[in-house]
Motif scaffolding. Structure first.
Motif, PDB file in Angstrom:
ATOM      1  N   THR A 209       0.826  -1.213   0.000  1.00  0.00           N
ATOM      2  CA  THR A 209       0.000   0.000   0.000  1.00  0.00           C
ATOM      3  C   THR A 209       0.857   1.259   0.000  1.00  0.00           C
ATOM      4  N   TYR A 210       1.839   1.315   0.905  1.00  0.00           N
ATOM      5  CA  TYR A 210       2.589   2.572   1.046  1.00  0.00           C
ATOM      6  C   TYR A 210       3.665   2.737  -0.011  1.00  0.00           C
ATOM      7  N   LEU A 211       4.195   1.658  -0.573  1.00  0.00           N
ATOM      8  CA  LEU A 211       5.074   1.811  -1.745  1.00  0.00           C
ATOM      9  C   LEU A 211       4.303   2.460  -2.889  1.00  0.00           C
TER      10      LEU A 211
ATOM     11  N   LYS B  43      12.030  -7.770   7.164  1.00  0.00           N
ATOM     12  CA  LYS B  43      11.054  -8.841   6.911  1.00  0.00           C
ATOM     13  C   LYS B  43      10.885  -9.065   5.413  1.00  0.00           C
ATOM     14  N   PHE B  44      12.005  -9.207   4.705  1.00  0.00           N
ATOM     15  CA  PHE B  44      11.911  -9.262   3.249  1.00  0.00           C
ATOM     16  C   PHE B  44      11.129 -10.474   2.762  1.00  0.00           C
ATOM     17  N   MET B  45      11.310 -11.616   3.374  1.00  0.00           N
ATOM     18  CA  MET B  45      10.616 -12.815   2.892  1.00  0.00           C
ATOM     19  C   MET B  45       9.117 -12.744   3.155  1.00  0.00           C
ATOM     20  N   ASP B  46       8.704 -11.961   4.157  1.00  0.00           N
ATOM     21  CA  ASP B  46       7.269 -11.717   4.324  1.00  0.00           C
ATOM     22  C   ASP B  46       6.751 -10.832   3.197  1.00  0.00           C
ATOM     23  N   CYS B  47       7.587  -9.883   2.759  1.00  0.00           N
ATOM     24  CA  CYS B  47       7.212  -9.025   1.624  1.00  0.00           C
ATOM     25  C   CYS B  47       7.303  -9.776   0.302  1.00  0.00           C
ATOM     26  N   PHE B  48       8.104 -10.843   0.264  1.00  0.00           N
ATOM     27  CA  PHE B  48       8.303 -11.604  -0.972  1.00  0.00           C
ATOM     28  C   PHE B  48       6.991 -12.181  -1.488  1.00  0.00           C
TER      29      PHE B  48
ATOM     30  N   ARG C 277       5.718 -10.453  -8.253  1.00  0.00           N
ATOM     31  CA  ARG C 277       6.438  -9.603  -9.208  1.00  0.00           C
ATOM     32  C   ARG C 277       6.012  -8.135  -9.152  1.00  0.00           C
ATOM     33  N   ASP C 278       4.809  -7.856  -8.670  1.00  0.00           N
ATOM     34  CA  ASP C 278       4.394  -6.461  -8.598  1.00  0.00           C
ATOM     35  C   ASP C 278       5.162  -5.677  -7.545  1.00  0.00           C
ATOM     36  N   LEU C 279       5.856  -6.350  -6.633  1.00  0.00           N
ATOM     37  CA  LEU C 279       6.733  -5.649  -5.700  1.00  0.00           C
ATOM     38  C   LEU C 279       7.857  -4.958  -6.470  1.00  0.00           C
ATOM     39  N   VAL C 280       8.393  -5.620  -7.488  1.00  0.00           N
ATOM     40  CA  VAL C 280       9.438  -5.017  -8.320  1.00  0.00           C
ATOM     41  C   VAL C 280       8.884  -3.809  -9.063  1.00  0.00           C
TER      42      VAL C 280
ATOM     43  N   LEU D 235      10.484 -11.953  -9.754  1.00  0.00           N
ATOM     44  CA  LEU D 235       9.732 -11.678 -10.980  1.00  0.00           C
ATOM     45  C   LEU D 235       9.006 -12.910 -11.497  1.00  0.00           C
ATOM     46  N   SER D 236       9.466 -14.088 -11.119  1.00  0.00           N
ATOM     47  CA  SER D 236       8.818 -15.322 -11.566  1.00  0.00           C
ATOM     48  C   SER D 236       7.610 -15.689 -10.714  1.00  0.00           C
ATOM     49  N   SER D 237       7.385 -14.933  -9.651  1.00  0.00           N
ATOM     50  CA  SER D 237       6.281 -15.230  -8.731  1.00  0.00           C
ATOM     51  C   SER D 237       5.084 -14.354  -9.073  1.00  0.00           C
ATOM     52  N   ARG D 238       3.941 -14.982  -9.334  1.00  0.00           N
ATOM     53  CA  ARG D 238       2.723 -14.257  -9.691  1.00  0.00           C
ATOM     54  C   ARG D 238       2.157 -13.515  -8.480  1.00  0.00           C
TER      55      ARG D 238
END
Length: 1052
Positions: A189-191, A221-226, A230-233, A270-273
């Motif tokens: 949300t905040y990104l 907590k990167f793996m929680d954000c993982f 791919r939309d995180l990128v 990027l390979s993760s939907r």
């Protein structure tokens, strides 16, 4: 920052409303709960109040809910009492605050925009307190609250909400980190919001808080954000040039292990939907509701006013342009229409995305940006790109394209959905004719993104786009891509680039055939292939005019629609070069002969020779697909224009089926199903069907029109099972839809045969019926009715007619009237469909009500009919029940009287509570005693100025007397005029019938006069009845009296 006041004239303390608005049901209920709580604690000390509330909630679940909701509402509306109410709420609740949490979610999803400013502030305060207390379920409420923070909106209210929610997350960071989903949702949300918050010092201060918050969670907590995928990128690259974000960005690209030992690199991400939960969280509930309405209820061609409203509401400012990416990602990743919607004329997803792309605007107030819309820089590494993204207005189109193609870049058929990539290819396909510039821009973007997205992953991006295109063809979203990639409307440089990038998809000359898909990979008919190409987007010249939108006669639209298509393709020569070399020598000669000669008779002879070659035992079946491509291209002219002759005679019908393609049909009809050649020809037709879908309804026409095919209509079922669809119903509906779009006369001609040969596929739902009534004119309707009455056509049967008529309630007016006309042409008893009355509302369904009214007028009433008519809710504007009762009272008064008597006595025998429970437990109307009396009173008033003696009948008076004897005082007062008709009535055993019939003229006149002037007060009525009891001699005949006994009484 505090929210600014909302203009309005508040009626309640909770929601903003005007004096014209009806009282909100939720607000009324909450105010009732406040009243209960106030009555319990009024005048008591805090300890006594707490004891009173605790004692009340212990009485039962209902009392518990009332107290909890009352305290909750007081907390929202009375800030001064908030602390005390929250303390009491925590003490008296017995379900872990579940009642309150459910109500907060309901208000957030349905009423948040209408909340008073004070209530909105208090609601955020309450969520903060729930989080502080660690209430189970508070994380879900907080995520729902975050959903109300709109993207692309820098209004005071929205910024206030964004800042306050962020404060809760920062203050309760330890609590936040316990929920992986809350971490991911907050970061997502905040990104996204960071992009909107730039410019003024106030916005920059808020943005810095958001950056610090996101950086902290991403690093810790990167793996929680993982789990965002791919939309995180995509979100990170939008803010990658903010100094703190740039450091994280570099670690993401070059030092992934510093973020988490489990993180191997950006390719893994990027390979993760991306889950649809994240894509949906960036649309407010109101936006989501409007968008889902457009994609599920609005018909194609009628969307302009809805899009204009949406544009004005959400996309009218320069800052709001960043919202387009959220909308496109939501449509691609979340809006996956059902098969029913896909096979209808509902506005398709590609049309909405096309509208969003073509209305991207550049604000004159925004600073200029040197980056072109289709920047050829490396998207993940270019400094100019990320900096420019902070000025969304200038690159709205570029961002929108990236959002559209984002799932293509690393598409994996085993993990990703065809529905995520379908909109992009359909936008390009449908835009080619009316808007080639849009198609060219998207194709150019698709080519340039391969080397420029991230040079280190160029091979992966190329493979992802190749997988997407290959999957699109495999699932027959488009059968071939060559007409798109090698189209003469594209400039030479672009076509050359496409051939260089995608040589595998540039070699097929076959016309594209669109078949929409659902995730289950069940194929559905696309009724938009030709219907929608000329009007993709409503803000362009290709839109339908207002007059055309209102037309129900779609035959005119069809003529308008197909004329330019014919002009565009009629002179194009058949090109079979890519295929002919793949055939063996004998077949190649025959095919080239077909291409060389233009005589139909010669074509038929050669085609028969080709069929003979196919039926030979040594025929190579691998050539079937290639041969089908050649034949589809060579005979494409046979599938244009009308199939049915202008004048239908035996000779003209036989002449119309003397085409080369019909040779395959004829050979099929002459074979036995156990013949090996039968399956070979079916395979041939199935291949042809894949290249040219019109083959389906041409086969139906041949089986109907040709003498050689008489009695062979069942062959179509074998054909349907041999196709890739493999299902008779789906195949039949697709073919009839294609026929509807091409030739309405042919549709009507085929209809009798289709209904008679395939009753299980046509009579079980209204799908085919809707296709027919949507396009026929009045003449064709009359012809179909004649077929029904002559016994040639059966379009309804008793077991399904009611469901079909209920389905038709959502159709257009002419479609509904046509459906009812066709139904009335059948000899189906009206009792079969009379339950539909329970579904009809007088403002929403006037077509069905008027048709039913005219049909009931011809019927002698049965008890079931009368029951259904009386079960309609009473409303002063709804005259349906009164009008049909008056007619029956005139024509069948004795029968109607007996039925009403039976219903009155039966419903009067039921306990009142049971009646109210029965009426409230079902969405459909249930007959109650009160309803019967209301309708009877309306009928009495309607007949009051007439000479009709319906209410003097013994059954009616006996029933009224029976009800009056057992009903409560409230009903006696409410229906006093109605019950007064039975006040003087005595059982026939104590009064000779003859004395009733001999009525003095004066008494009769007085009775009629009394009917028009009901008693004005209760005292007169009591006085009259008392005087009548004193007089032992019979006076005027009681059956003839219509008015109140107080008027015209002898005692007076």
């Amino acid at each position: 920052m505090e929210p600014s006041p909302v203009k309005g004239k508040p009626q309640g303390r909770l929601l903003v409303s005007t004096t014209l608005d009806a009282k909100d049901e939720l607000e009324e209920r909450l105010e009732r709960c406040v009243g209960i709580v106030t009555s319990l604690i009024n005048g008591l000390s805090e300890r006594e109040a707490n004891d009173a509330l605790t004692a009340h909630v212990c009485k039962g679940a209902q009392q518990h809910e009332e107290v909890c909701l009352g305290l909750f509402t007081l907390l929202l509306t009375e800030p001064a009492q908030a602390q005390r109410c929250y303390r009491d709420l925590t003490l008296v609740n017995r379900d872990g605050m579940n009642v309150v949490l459910v109500k907060i979610n309901q208000i957030l999803m349905e009423k948040f925009l209408k909340l008073q400013d004070v209530c909105r502030s208090q609601l955020v305060w309450l969520v903060r307190e729930l989080v502080k207390s660690g209430v189970i379920g508070a994380d879900g409420v907080l995520m729902t609250l975050m959903k109300q923070i709109a993207g692309g909106d820098i209004s005071t209210k929205n910024l206030w909400l964004a800042e306050n929610v962020l404060d809760i997350l920062v203050e309760q960071r330890e609590w936040v980190t316990k929920s992986g989903m809350l971490i991911a949702m907050s970061v997502y949300t905040y990104l996204r919001l960071i992009v909107d918050h730039h410019g003024s010092p106030t916005l920059l201060a808020l943005r810095q808080k958001e950056v610090d918050f996101c950086i902290g969670l991403l690093r810790e907590k990167f793996m929680d954000c993982f789990i965002i995928g791919r939309d995180l990128v995509r979100l990170l690259q939008n803010v990658a040039r903010i100094p703190e974000m740039e450091l994280l960005w570099r670690d993401l690209l070059h030092n992934p292990q510093t973020l988490s030992p489990q993180f191997t690199g950006i390719l893994q991400l990027l390979s993760s939907r991306t889950s649809r939960k994240f894509l949906a969280c960036r649309l407010t509930p109101d936006m989501e509701t409007k968008l889902l309405f457009m994609t599920s209820r609005v018909r194609f061609g009628q969307q302009k006013r809805y899009q204009d409203w949406f544009q004005r509401q959400y996309l009218s400012t320069a800052d709001s342009q960043s919202l387009r990416c959220d909308l496109i990602r939501y449509i691609c990743g979340v809006v996956h229409p059902s098969n029913e919607v896909l096979s209808s004329d509902i506005l398709p997803r590609w049309a909405i995305i096309g509208w969003l792309l073509t209305t991207c605007t550049v604000s004159a107030e925004s600073p200029a940006c040197s980056m072109p819309a289709d920047c050829a820089c490396a998207w993940l590494t270019c400094p100019r790109f990320s900096l420019c993204l902070l000025n969304q207005s200038n690159v709205a189109a570029s961002n929108a394209k990236l959002a559209l193609f984002y799932d293509w870049l690393f598409f994996n058929p085993e993990k990703d959905s065809i529905m995520n990539i379908e909109p992009a290819i359909l936008v390009m396909h449908h835009s080619m004719k009316p808007h080639p510039a849009i198609t060219a821009t998207l194709l150019d973007f698709m080519c340039r993104i391969i080397p420029n997205f991230y040079p280190a992953l160029e091979v992966n991006v190329r493979q992802g786009i190749f997988n997407s295109l290959n999957f699109i063809m495999e699932k027959r979203v488009l059968a071939h891509l060559a007409p798109l990639f090698d189209n003469p409307k594209l400039d030479r440089e672009l076509r050359s680039m496409l051939r260089e990038r995608f040589p595998e998809f540039c070699s097929s000359p076959s016309p594209p055939v669109e078949v929409k898909m659902e995730e289950s990979v069940s194929l559905e008919m696309d009724n938009h292939v030709l219907d929608k190409e000329d009007g993709c987007y409503d803000n362009t010249e290709a839109t339908f005019s207002d007059d055309e939108e209102e037309l129900n006669n779609k035959g005119k639209k069809r003529e308008f629609r197909f004329h330019p298509i014919k002009e565009a393709i009629i002179d194009e020569p058949a090109d079979i070069t890519p295929f002919v070399d793949q055939l063996d020598e004998t077949l190649r000669e025959k095919v080239l002969q077909l291409q060389k000669d233009s005589d139909t008779e010669t074509h038929c002879e050669v085609m028969q020779e080709i069929v003979d070659l196919i039926l030979e035992e040594d025929f190579d079946s691998e050539q079937m697909s290639t041969l089908a491509s050649c034949l589809a291209e060579l005979f494409k002219g046979h599938f244009r224009g009308d199939v049915l002759p202008d004048e239908i005679t035996e000779e003209s019908l036989e002449e119309s089926v003397c085409k080369p393609v019909c040779l395959v049909f004829r050979n099929l009809c002459q074979m036995q199903e156990d013949n090996s050649g039968f399956s070979v020809l079916l395979d041939m037709l199935a291949e042809l069907y894949q290249k040219q879908p019109k083959i389906g309804y041409h086969l139906l026409y041949y089986l109907k029109a040709s003498k050689a095919a008489m009695g062979k209509m069942s062959l179509y079922e074998s054909f349907a099972q041999a196709t890739a669809l493999g299902d008779l119903h789906t195949c039949l509906m697709m073919d009839m839809k294609a026929c509807q779009e091409d030739d309405v006369r042919l549709l009507c001609y085929l209809t009798p045969s289709i209904y008679s040969e395939f009753p299980d596929e046509t009579l079980r739902s209204g799908e085919l019926l809707n296709m027919i009534v949507a396009v026929i004119d009045s003449t064709q309707l009359q012809e179909l009715m004649c077929h029904v009455m002559m016994g040639n056509l059966v379009m309804f049967r008793k077991d399904s007619v009611l469901n079909i008529l209920i389905q038709s309630l959502d159709w257009e007016t002419f479609e509904q009237y046509s459906t009812w006309q066709l139904f009335l042409a059948h000899s189906i008893p009206l009792e079969t469909i009379i339950p539909i009355l329970q579904h009809l509302k007088y403002k929403e369904h006037p077509e069905a009500l008027s048709c039913l009214l005219l049909q009931l007028r011809r019927e002698k009433p049965t008890e079931e009919m009368v029951k259904m008519v009386l079960s309609r809710p009473c409303h002063h504007e709804d005259q349906f029940t009164t009008s049909i009762l008056r007619h029956w009272a005139t024509k069948h008064d004795d029968v109607l009287g007996e039925h009403i008597k039976a219903l009155l006595i039966k419903n009067n025998s039921l306990p009142r509570k049971r009646q109210s429970l029965r009426s409230s437990s079902s969405k459909l109307a249930q007959l109650t005693l009160e309803q019967i009396l209301e309708h009877m009173d309306n009928l009495r008033l309607n007949l009051s100025n007439t000479k009709h003696n319906f209410f003097t009948q013994t059954p009616i008076l006996q029933a009224l007397q029976h009800v009056q004897a057992s009903c409560d005082e409230a009903h006696k007062m409410r229906f006093s005029d109605l019950f007064s008709l039975a006040d003087e009535f005595e059982d026939s055993s104590s009064k000779p019938p003859k004395s009733r019939r001999k009525a003095p003229v004066s008494s009769s006149l007085r009775s009629r006069k009394g009917a028009a002037q009901p008693a004005s007060n209760e005292e007169e009525s009591v006085s009259s009845s008392a005087s009548e009891e004193e007089d032992s001699k019979p006076k005027a005949p009681k059956r003839k009296r219509k008015g109140s006994s107080a008027v015209g009484s002898d005692s007076d």
